[in-house]
Scaffold this motif. Sequence first.
Motif, PDB file in Angstrom:
ATOM      1  N   ILE A  79      50.726  39.924  29.829  1.00 36.38           N
ATOM      2  CA  ILE A  79      50.845  40.892  30.808  1.00 36.38           C
ATOM      3  C   ILE A  79      52.027  41.899  30.536  1.00 36.38           C
ATOM      4  O   ILE A  79      53.158  41.700  31.206  1.00 36.38           O
ATOM      5  CB  ILE A  79      51.059  40.080  32.389  1.00 36.38           C
ATOM      6  CG1 ILE A  79      51.836  38.912  32.127  1.00 36.38           C
ATOM      7  CG2 ILE A  79      49.530  39.604  32.629  1.00 36.38           C
ATOM      8  CD1 ILE A  79      52.249  38.211  33.425  1.00 36.38           C
ATOM      9  N   CYS A 118      49.474  35.941  40.292  1.00 33.89           N
ATOM     10  CA  CYS A 118      48.296  36.056  40.802  1.00 33.89           C
ATOM     11  C   CYS A 118      48.377  34.765  41.626  1.00 33.89           C
ATOM     12  O   CYS A 118      48.547  33.625  41.341  1.00 33.89           O
ATOM     13  CB  CYS A 118      47.078  35.806  39.735  1.00 33.89           C
ATOM     14  SG  CYS A 118      47.163  37.381  38.676  1.00 33.89           S
ATOM     15  N   THR A 129      50.598  37.045  46.730  1.00 31.42           N
ATOM     16  CA  THR A 129      49.271  37.754  46.297  1.00 31.42           C
ATOM     17  C   THR A 129      48.165  36.692  46.961  1.00 31.42           C
ATOM     18  O   THR A 129      48.493  35.476  46.569  1.00 31.42           O
ATOM     19  CB  THR A 129      49.061  38.156  44.859  1.00 31.42           C
ATOM     20  OG1 THR A 129      49.320  36.935  44.289  1.00 31.42           O
ATOM     21  CG2 THR A 129      50.134  39.144  44.679  1.00 31.42           C
ATOM     22  N   ALA A 141      40.349  46.312  45.400  1.00 31.50           N
ATOM     23  CA  ALA A 141      41.056  45.255  44.698  1.00 31.50           C
ATOM     24  C   ALA A 141      42.407  45.150  44.404  1.00 31.50           C
ATOM     25  O   ALA A 141      43.341  44.268  44.149  1.00 31.50           O
ATOM     26  CB  ALA A 141      40.300  44.841  43.407  1.00 31.50           C
ATOM     27  N   ALA A 142      42.949  46.454  44.187  1.00 34.68           N
ATOM     28  CA  ALA A 142      44.208  46.716  43.773  1.00 34.68           C
ATOM     29  C   ALA A 142      45.416  46.471  44.824  1.00 34.68           C
ATOM     30  O   ALA A 142      46.271  45.881  44.572  1.00 34.68           O
ATOM     31  CB  ALA A 142      44.379  48.158  43.308  1.00 34.68           C
ATOM     32  N   SER A 169      38.388  50.633  41.783  1.00 33.84           N
ATOM     33  CA  SER A 169      39.416  49.746  41.823  1.00 33.84           C
ATOM     34  C   SER A 169      40.378  49.803  42.950  1.00 33.84           C
ATOM     35  O   SER A 169      41.085  48.542  43.273  1.00 33.84           O
ATOM     36  CB  SER A 169      40.121  49.652  40.421  1.00 33.84           C
ATOM     37  OG  SER A 169      40.872  51.024  40.455  1.00 33.84           O
ATOM     38  N   SER A 228      43.890  37.635  42.140  1.00 34.62           N
ATOM     39  CA  SER A 228      44.545  38.159  40.889  1.00 34.62           C
ATOM     40  C   SER A 228      45.011  39.679  41.273  1.00 34.62           C
ATOM     41  O   SER A 228      44.327  40.392  41.973  1.00 34.62           O
ATOM     42  CB  SER A 228      43.555  38.216  39.913  1.00 34.62           C
ATOM     43  OG  SER A 228      43.341  36.820  39.544  1.00 34.62           O
ATOM     44  N   ILE A 229      45.989  40.074  40.825  1.00 35.39           N
ATOM     45  CA  ILE A 229      46.670  41.420  40.754  1.00 35.39           C
ATOM     46  C   ILE A 229      46.378  42.136  39.471  1.00 35.39           C
ATOM     47  O   ILE A 229      46.257  41.650  38.513  1.00 35.39           O
ATOM     48  CB  ILE A 229      48.258  41.582  41.278  1.00 35.39           C
ATOM     49  CG1 ILE A 229      48.960  40.783  40.270  1.00 35.39           C
ATOM     50  CG2 ILE A 229      47.977  40.969  42.893  1.00 35.39           C
ATOM     51  CD1 ILE A 229      50.476  40.761  40.641  1.00 35.39           C
ATOM     52  N   GLN A 230      46.374  43.278  39.544  1.00 32.66           N
ATOM     53  CA  GLN A 230      46.228  44.214  38.370  1.00 32.66           C
ATOM     54  C   GLN A 230      47.371  44.456  37.648  1.00 32.66           C
ATOM     55  O   GLN A 230      48.180  45.415  38.124  1.00 32.66           O
ATOM     56  CB  GLN A 230      45.267  45.373  38.443  1.00 32.66           C
ATOM     57  CG  GLN A 230      43.839  45.121  39.029  1.00 32.66           C
ATOM     58  CD  GLN A 230      43.047  46.291  39.659  1.00 32.66           C
ATOM     59  OE1 GLN A 230      43.537  47.493  39.079  1.00 32.66           O
ATOM     60  NE2 GLN A 230      42.249  46.126  40.473  1.00 32.66           N
ATOM     61  N   ASP A 231      47.646  44.217  36.398  1.00 31.10           N
ATOM     62  CA  ASP A 231      48.750  44.404  35.642  1.00 31.10           C
ATOM     63  C   ASP A 231      49.195  45.980  35.632  1.00 31.10           C
ATOM     64  O   ASP A 231      50.334  46.315  35.539  1.00 31.10           O
ATOM     65  CB  ASP A 231      48.448  43.999  34.243  1.00 31.10           C
ATOM     66  CG  ASP A 231      49.803  43.984  33.308  1.00 31.10           C
ATOM     67  OD1 ASP A 231      50.995  43.369  33.970  1.00 31.10           O
ATOM     68  OD2 ASP A 231      49.991  44.337  32.450  1.00 31.10           O
ATOM     69  N   ARG A 232      48.111  46.722  35.644  1.00 22.67           N
ATOM     70  CA  ARG A 232      48.634  48.123  35.491  1.00 22.67           C
ATOM     71  C   ARG A 232      49.093  48.994  36.916  1.00 22.67           C
ATOM     72  O   ARG A 232      49.999  49.817  36.778  1.00 22.67           O
ATOM     73  CB  ARG A 232      47.450  49.085  34.881  1.00 22.67           C
ATOM     74  CG  ARG A 232      46.182  49.282  36.025  1.00 22.67           C
ATOM     75  CD  ARG A 232      45.061  49.624  35.305  1.00 22.67           C
ATOM     76  NE  ARG A 232      44.136  50.201  36.095  1.00 22.67           N
ATOM     77  CZ  ARG A 232      42.954  49.312  36.258  1.00 22.67           C
ATOM     78  NH1 ARG A 232      43.210  48.149  35.542  1.00 22.67           N
ATOM     79  NH2 ARG A 232      41.863  49.454  37.065  1.00 22.67           N
ATOM     80  N   HIS A 233      48.813  48.186  37.861  1.00 17.94           N
ATOM     81  CA  HIS A 233      49.336  48.642  39.124  1.00 17.94           C
ATOM     82  C   HIS A 233      50.416  47.735  39.649  1.00 17.94           C
ATOM     83  O   HIS A 233      51.430  48.627  40.634  1.00 17.94           O
ATOM     84  CB  HIS A 233      48.342  48.618  40.173  1.00 17.94           C
ATOM     85  CG  HIS A 233      46.842  49.490  39.984  1.00 17.94           C
ATOM     86  ND1 HIS A 233      47.113  50.588  39.534  1.00 17.94           N
ATOM     87  CD2 HIS A 233      45.709  49.218  39.829  1.00 17.94           C
ATOM     88  CE1 HIS A 233      45.836  51.366  39.076  1.00 17.94           C
ATOM     89  NE2 HIS A 233      45.137  50.201  39.493  1.00 17.94           N
TER      90      HIS A 233
END
Length: 239
Positions: free
Chosen positions: A46, A139, A170, A229-230, A226, A173-178
């Motif tokens: 990550i 996550c 959270t 979900a983000a 996205s 799952s969270i988005q690594d890019r955000h």
Amino acid sequence: MLNFAISSYIPNVSTLIEAVKLRTSPKNAPGILVVSEPGAPGHVKIPGTTKEAQLIKSISASRSLNCTVLEGAKATLDKGINLMEKHSIIHLACHASQNLAEPLKSAFFLHDGRLELSTLIKRNSKVAGGLDLAFLSACQTSSGDRALAEEAVHLAAGMMAAGYRGIVATMWSIQDRHAPDVARDFYERLLSEGASPESLPDGTQAAKALFYSVRDLARRLEGTPSSFAAWVPYVHFGL
């Protein structure tokens, strides 16, 4: 909903009572500890956690606030545990795991092993106040168990039991890019609007800071697949 209310949750009434008692405790360990493990052995990498740590370090420096970063090989169990009690805020950017059968075995994955809730609770019981806020940038740290809807068996509740007044967690799952963007916006607001005249952050402003950071993310991603979900996974517990 983002236009009308700032939400905060509690696992149960007893944890709120304890949090209120701790609210008047002096901050005997001002500062932020960032534990970033982008490549825990046996887990998917990550890389966003590295950017996340750098952003928090930079924001803290601009506010003259102490910030210690443990990353990669330096993010060990011994160093993490020892430094947690010396910082009022802990930011964990790593993989995590919930053990629904034995909640105290739920853990965060550091470079050399699992940092279990049982260890945190045991160590933090010796700390006289000062544990203000825990940001769990991992996550599913507050997802709990569908079969035990009335029971607090998630990592966020466990961190409150470990002595932290407030928790950012959270639901899935969270988005690594955000994640780095959410962390950046969160700390920029917390360390400006919520800071005391002595430049110390006020964890009781965390729900407000989180509200604006996820609202801003939702607006930036509006209309994209996205978007929902983000930003939806992030929640605040406690004071």
